[in-house]
Scaffold this motif. Structure first.
Motif, PDB file in Angstrom:
ATOM      1  N   SER A 132       0.821  -1.214   0.000  1.00  0.00           N
ATOM      2  CA  SER A 132       0.000   0.000   0.000  1.00  0.00           C
ATOM      3  C   SER A 132       0.853   1.262   0.000  1.00  0.00           C
ATOM      4  O   SER A 132       0.600   2.194  -0.772  1.00  0.00           O
ATOM      5  N   LEU A 133       1.847   1.299   0.852  1.00  0.00           N
ATOM      6  CA  LEU A 133       2.672   2.500   0.947  1.00  0.00           C
ATOM      7  C   LEU A 133       3.560   2.694  -0.279  1.00  0.00           C
ATOM      8  O   LEU A 133       3.782   3.827  -0.707  1.00  0.00           O
ATOM      9  N   ASN A 134       4.067   1.600  -0.849  1.00  0.00           N
ATOM     10  CA  ASN A 134       4.884   1.731  -2.056  1.00  0.00           C
ATOM     11  C   ASN A 134       4.081   2.338  -3.192  1.00  0.00           C
ATOM     12  O   ASN A 134       4.612   3.139  -3.966  1.00  0.00           O
ATOM     13  N   SER A 135       2.813   1.957  -3.322  1.00  0.00           N
ATOM     14  CA  SER A 135       2.004   2.521  -4.399  1.00  0.00           C
ATOM     15  C   SER A 135       1.777   4.027  -4.178  1.00  0.00           C
ATOM     16  O   SER A 135       1.696   4.795  -5.131  1.00  0.00           O
ATOM     17  N   ILE A 136       1.739   4.473  -2.942  1.00  0.00           N
ATOM     18  CA  ILE A 136       1.559   5.894  -2.649  1.00  0.00           C
ATOM     19  C   ILE A 136       2.887   6.635  -2.803  1.00  0.00           C
ATOM     20  O   ILE A 136       2.955   7.695  -3.443  1.00  0.00           O
ATOM     21  N   ILE A 137       3.949   6.083  -2.253  1.00  0.00           N
ATOM     22  CA  ILE A 137       5.263   6.759  -2.277  1.00  0.00           C
ATOM     23  C   ILE A 137       5.823   6.836  -3.684  1.00  0.00           C
ATOM     24  O   ILE A 137       6.394   7.856  -4.081  1.00  0.00           O
TER      25      ILE A 137
END
Length: 139
Positions: A132-137
């Protein structure tokens, strides 16, 4: 680690020892939250927090002493501190910072709950979080 000036300790030493312990414990808890990046609801500055604790403890003991027949003599100083007025942009920035702190704290709580359920649950949580965070970052 945080530090407090000698003047602060001189003020705390005016209270009975049990109250000193209570004040230090409360201040320590707030400082630990601030060091961890957590916000403290309703706290605009540590100065006002210490004044608030000082006032409530002082009021409590004055009432206690008066009820037991002691005369109370007090001396007060007025300290005026200018609070900078925040612009709308600064307020929005502050609000976003509080939201990020709250989300981060909720994420940590979820992680520790998963960790308590076992290593496999913690691993699943971390993998989902990372995706989830990789897709945002990386966006």
């Amino acid at each position: 680690m945080y530090s407090m000036d000698d003047e602060f300790f001189e003020e705390i030493h005016k209270f009975p020892f049990p109250v000193q312990q209570m004040l230090i414990k409360e201040i320590d808890a707030v400082m630990d939250r601030l060091e961890k990046g957590k916000c403290v609801p309703g706290l605009t500055s540590i100065v006002y927090f210490t004044i608030d604790i000082y006032y409530h403890a002082n009021t409590y003991f004055m009432k206690l002493f008066e009820e037991n027949g002691f005369e109370i003599y007090e001396q007060r100083k007025l300290v005026i501190e200018e609070i900078p007025i925040q612009t709308d942009t600064e307020k929005k920035i502050e609000n976003r910072r509080h939201i990020v702190n709250e989300l981060t704290e909720r994420m940590r709580n979820k992680y520790w709950s998963a960790e308590e359920m076992g290593a496999s649950q913690a691993e699943i949580f971390v993998n989902k979080l990372e995706i989830s965070l990789n897709s945002i970052i990386n966006n």
